[in-house]
Design an enzyme around this catalytic site. Structure first.
Site, PDB file in Angstrom:
ATOM      1  N   HIS A  25       7.152 -27.045   3.584  1.00  0.00           N
ATOM      2  CA  HIS A  25       6.065 -27.996   2.814  1.00  0.00           C
ATOM      3  C   HIS A  25       4.879 -27.488   2.438  1.00  0.00           C
ATOM      4  O   HIS A  25       3.937 -28.044   1.537  1.00  0.00           O
ATOM      5  CB  HIS A  25       5.791 -28.868   4.092  1.00  0.00           C
ATOM      6  CG  HIS A  25       6.212 -29.340   5.247  1.00  0.00           C
ATOM      7  ND1 HIS A  25       6.960 -31.157   4.617  1.00  0.00           N
ATOM      8  CD2 HIS A  25       7.307 -28.804   6.215  1.00  0.00           C
ATOM      9  CE1 HIS A  25       8.146 -31.324   5.260  1.00  0.00           C
ATOM     10  NE2 HIS A  25       8.127 -29.972   6.342  1.00  0.00           N
ATOM     11  N   LYS A  31     -14.031   1.368  -4.013  1.00  0.00           N
ATOM     12  CA  LYS A  31     -14.390   2.280  -3.349  1.00  0.00           C
ATOM     13  C   LYS A  31     -15.068   3.106  -3.355  1.00  0.00           C
ATOM     14  O   LYS A  31     -17.102   2.588  -3.137  1.00  0.00           O
ATOM     15  CB  LYS A  31     -14.166   2.648  -1.714  1.00  0.00           C
ATOM     16  CG  LYS A  31     -13.131   2.294  -0.704  1.00  0.00           C
ATOM     17  CD  LYS A  31     -13.000   3.015   0.387  1.00  0.00           C
ATOM     18  CE  LYS A  31     -11.871   3.406   0.704  1.00  0.00           C
ATOM     19  NZ  LYS A  31     -11.688   4.375   1.634  1.00  0.00           N
ATOM     20  N   GLU A  87       0.888  -1.519  -0.248  1.00  0.00           N
ATOM     21  CA  GLU A  87       0.130  -0.188  -0.282  1.00  0.00           C
ATOM     22  C   GLU A  87       1.110   1.411   0.191  1.00  0.00           C
ATOM     23  O   GLU A  87       0.481   2.169  -0.617  1.00  0.00           O
ATOM     24  CB  GLU A  87      -1.306   0.113   1.329  1.00  0.00           C
ATOM     25  CG  GLU A  87      -2.687   1.120   0.874  1.00  0.00           C
ATOM     26  CD  GLU A  87      -3.402   0.686   2.650  1.00  0.00           C
ATOM     27  OE1 GLU A  87      -3.883  -0.125   2.171  1.00  0.00           O
ATOM     28  OE2 GLU A  87      -3.140   1.385   3.054  1.00  0.00           O
TER      29      GLU A  87
END
Length: 549
Positions: free
Chosen positions: A386, A514, A355
């Protein structure tokens, strides 16, 4: 803070030429040439942290040229600008002063000619008194019961930092149970509310403006749930507090503004855990441990702002990151903590870095023609071994890695920690030096097998090595050392943004989605077919409406 295109500096050109000479050099060769390589390319901070950057594809000449880049782009001036309260977040006309929140020296820091430290200290004192009342049981809920559970409702910087720190410091936690709700998906708040009792739960609503869609949706759902049991709205004040600056909206919600904890526009969300946003941390581990967290960060702030660049840990790590990102073409960095309590650390700095430095426009407003912020990801070891280490060891992408581990564990069960640390040490060695074909064939011979008969297997067991890593070894994960570690990464991010000529402290990239969501939301209120968007978005909305019934 100057606006200098890094690619137009003589240092950048020198680094490009140097890269041509370095790109085929192996770590094995570098270590073979210099028995004291570890001594030259490692440093200790405060006897609490060892940073080993010797397993990087660098020489003293590389570092010298990278340091020239820092000088030519006026990194020193940028650091001075931030610490002095200059409004370096120019697109929002704001100072950037998370360092003031942990300024334990209490020396004045001015914004617009006003010392911010008295207000910082006043909020800290207010949080101390409030937290002590909650933790001691002196604060009672509406039926007279003490608080047992705390639910932090926030998103982004109001969630990731406090959640990461409270998890990392679980060995220091008190009796209070901490819960974090961020996602606007109702499942998140619903699952948390199943675990808590309205008579003994405190909700912290973390939103500077008290208008953040996700946070306020969750806060109102929590309030509705609470009032189904409590009944009278006057009881809200006993069970809700606000981390905000909007006193009017806080009061209208039913929260006593005496329990509103302020912060300032010079505190960026992803740098806000040191502020009132950290109230959940204080409630979890106590005020004294929070002060230790601040103190560790403050020590790193002093190191960053006063240490010559050639010994400055955030600067060195930032420069090495630029070396891979901008010259080797590495697109990602992995953060790999070998400590289960640190399981949210990579996610926290995924936001912290991406960000901050995920920008394609420079400080002059022009599109850049070079790489800026890398993709950040990671999981705790040994789980990652793993899962995705296969690609790091034998894939075609260069993935520089930060390995982080404590020398002392909080849970000394049997030989668990020795096994964990043996993997920590082994992985960086394996990534650096690999395993040659000769060694693979010799292993087969030692097993009594004929390498000639195993030709179809041998290539798959070869490890090229030459994969770069930093190792950060902490004495122990304490509030102090964690504070220093977080600040180390914060300043690394700032250093890279300063050199790459981008604005690190705004985040306009979160806005468009938004805006469009606010436009689409009313369209979801009925079952009418939508035709106002592109065909894909129309198709998705209309199928959603058809399926929801």
């Amino acid at each position: 803070m100057k606006n200098i295109n890094p690619t137009q500096t003589s240092a950048w050109q020198a680094l490009q030429n140097h890269f041509d000479a370095m790109k085929e050099v192996t770590l094995a060769e570098l270590f073979a040439k210099d028995a004291d390589r570890f001594g030259k390319f490692s440093a200790t901070f405060n006897d609490q942290m060892l940073v080993d950057y010797s397993k990087n594809r660098i020489t003293e000449e590389t570092l010298s040229k990278l340091l020239d880049l820092a000088k030519e782009t006026d990194l020193a001036g940028a650091i001075k600008s931030m610490f002095s309260g200059e409004k370096i977040n120019r697109t929002e006309d704001r100072a950037v002063l998370h360092v003031a929140l942990r300024n334990r020296s209490n020396t004045p820091i001015l914004v617009d000619g006003k010392d911010v430290m008295p207000e910082v200290n006043a909020v800290l004192e207010k949080m101390k008194k409030f937290s002590e009342a909650i933790i001691s049981g002196e604060w009672k809920g509406y039926t007279g019961k003490p608080i047992t559970d705390v639910v932090n409702i926030g998103i982004g910087g109001s969630d990731l930092g406090p959640f990461m720190v409270t998890e990392a410091l679980r060995p220091y936690k008190n009796h209070l149970n901490m819960h974090f709700v961020s996602n606007v998906d109702g499942t998140h708040i619903a699952e948390v509310l199943k675990k808590v009792n309205p008579e003994s739960t405190l909700f912290l609503v973390a939103s500077k403006t008290f208008t953040t869609q996700e946070t306020m949706t969750n806060a109102h759902s929590a309030r509705d749930w609470f009032l189904k049991t409590a009944g009278d709205e006057k009881h809200v004040a006993k069970h809700f507090a606000a981390l905000s600056t909007n006193a009017k909206a806080v009061g209208e919600f039913g929260i006593d503004t005496a329990n509103m904890f302020e912060f300032w526009d010079w505190v960026g969300g992803r740098y806000s855990l040191w502020s009132a946003i950290g109230l959940s941390i204080i409630l979890s581990v106590g005020y004294d441990n929070f002060v230790e967290l601040l103190s560790g960060a403050h020590e790193m702030d002093k190191h960053f702002s006063t240490t010559p660049f050639e010994k400055n840990l955030p600067v060195l790590l930032a420069l090495i990151g630029i070396w891979y990102n901008n010259f080797f073409g590495a697109e990602t960095e992995a953060i790999l903590p070998y400590d289960q309590y640190m399981h949210r650390f990579a996610a926290y700095f995924q936001q912290g870095n991406m960000e901050s430095n995920g920008k394609y426009v420079d400080r002059n407003g022009n599109a850049v023609d070079y790489q800026t912020g890398p993709i950040i990801w990671g999981e705790p070891g040994t789980n990652g071994q793993h899962a995705f280490y296969q690609l790091i060891h034998q894939g075609t992408k260069l993935v520089p890695c930060d390995f982080i581990a404590p020398a002392i564990t909080h849970n000394p069960l049997s030989d668990h920690h020795q096994k964990l640390l043996s993997n920590f040490f082994a992985q960086t060695e394996a990534l650096a030096f690999g395993k040659s074909r000769d060694v693979v064939e010799q292993e087969f011979r030692d097993q009594g097998k004929d390498p000639a008969q195993l030709e179809n297997v041998v290539p798959f067991k070869v490890f090229e090595g030459n994969r770069p890593t930093n190792s950060i070894l902490l004495r122990e994960i304490t509030p102090f050392s964690l504070g220093a570690l977080i600040a180390l990464y914060e300043h690394k991010i700032f250093t890279q943004g300063a050199i790459l000529n981008i604005f690190t402290f705004d985040q306009w990239g979160v806005e468009l989605g938004k805006q469009l969501a606010n436009r689409i939301l009313p369209e979801l209120g009925d079952n009418k077919e939508i035709a106002s968007h592109d065909s894909s978005t129309n198709g998705l909305i209309n199928r959603y409406k058809a399926w929801r019934g």
